[in-house]
Design an enzyme around this catalytic site. Sequence first.
Site, short mmCIF file in Angstrom:
data_model
loop_
_atom_site.label_atom_id
_atom_site.label_comp_id
_atom_site.label_asym_id
_atom_site.label_seq_id
_atom_site.Cartn_x
_atom_site.Cartn_y
_atom_site.Cartn_z
N ILE A 199 -10.63 -29.15 16.58
CA ILE A 199 -11.58 -27.48 17.56
C ILE A 199 -11.37 -26.52 15.87
CG2 ILE A 199 -12.24 -25.69 19.50
CD1 ILE A 199 -10.98 -28.23 21.13
N HIS A 200 -10.41 -26.26 15.23
CA HIS A 200 -9.75 -24.97 15.19
C HIS A 200 -10.97 -25.46 13.30
CE1 HIS A 200 -7.49 -23.17 11.71
NE2 HIS A 200 -8.18 -21.92 12.03
N THR A 201 -11.42 -26.00 13.60
CA THR A 201 -12.24 -27.07 11.92
C THR A 201 -13.91 -27.39 12.48
OG1 THR A 201 -10.22 -28.41 11.50
CG2 THR A 201 -12.16 -29.24 10.31
N LEU A 227 -6.78 -29.48 18.96
CA LEU A 227 -6.21 -28.38 18.49
C LEU A 227 -6.47 -27.91 17.03
CD1 LEU A 227 -3.00 -26.90 20.47
CD2 LEU A 227 -5.67 -26.16 21.40
#
Length: 466
Positions: A286-288, A283
């Site tokens: 992917i967020h970055t 998570l």
Amino acid sequence: MKKIIIAGIGPGSREDITPAVVEAVATADVVVGYKYYFQFITPYIKNGCECIDTGMKRERERAAQAFEMAVSGKTVVVISSGDAGIYGMAPLVFEMCKERGEDVEIDVLPGISAFQKAASLLGAPIGHDLCIISLSDLMTPWSIIERRINAAATGDFVTAIYNPKSNGRYWQLYRLRELFLKERSADTPIGIVRQAGRPEQTVTVSTLGTFDIEEVDMFTVLLIGNSQSYIFNGKMITPRGYYREQPDADDKKGRQIMIESFRTIEGELKDRNIPLGRKWALLHAIHTTADFDMENILLVDDNAVETLYEKVANGNLNTIVSDVTMVTSGIRKGALSRLNIEAKCYLSDPHTAEMADNLGITRTQAGIRLAVEEHPDALFAFGNAPTALMELCDLIRKGKAKPAGIIASPVGFVHVCESKHMVKPFTNIPKIIVEGRKGGSNLAATLCNAILCFDDAEQLRPGRDL
């Protein structure tokens, strides 16, 4: 008056026929419809009303007869199961009116659709955005149907399936499940309702991965949940959001946004049923990067995140060493302070340049050599330089370094993949590896942050130290 009323009589039970439809049938001069449906409206037909009933696949004939009767001055009611506008007679009657150029008034009376009846029997499965797809390819090419299936699955719509299976059409539902499982978890709830509203009615709640396709027929409506749907007390629920967790008063706006982002990402993962440590790292990655390919290329050793966090929490890990300063800059200062951790990069150390020049190696290699002399048991995070990662591997093999863990995400085209392969044999060291050419300092930093705030993973509440 030249008039045709197109009436949806509901899914098949008298209590589901609307009062407006009952009144229309009761005052009609002529009722036209598929013969099977007359059993549901017979009590409401007035004496002297002419009933024109035909078999299946005679829709055009029924519509033509309705116009002939209407043109003669009679009030005609065309009945259609469910809602006449949903895979029913309404579109055909309007198209025929246009084709024939008839001066006939057409009214449409809505009915309870089969998917609505099925939904009420299942609980509350259509509480959010939904779509309806028919698997019948009699008038729609399968290539178009498949495009619509992909769109529904990708768009995370609750999806109602009409005409799912017949004796001659046996494989389409298998293909639909195959396509949905590319986008949805196998645990996604699915409702299977057969003969909704009729004496033969059956209601089953199952999952996308396990429901029995061979039990489905043309009298069945399926409702596939979205990524938020769940099963509660045998019922299928798709939340609207009223009970969405409210942010704590102490949460800063940035953290609220990050929490919402993580929940969005989790909902779009192809596989949500993965160990918590790997999911937490994924998570963050992917967020970055906004790159869902991380699902395929982020390798996390079993319990790597959990093990490294435990070392931090127990005070056995108090140093993070990075290959470049951008990694240390991205590690949250609040987390470092809260956990008494020091993040260091030796790239700017004056001895680094001197060593690099004297030995003919890169500055990042030299920086890792110096770091290992002072902190051989640190957590090492690489976001830029494959030569630095290769240097650490060499020092490990020589017994000079015993890292608590390794984050391997250098980025580039030269020696990048090889450097990551070199790390894999060290099975006794917890590792997080971004496979292939992708990587970067931002990834290395965010993976460090994932470790430092792992105690927030269970509640899916990232961003404590923003």
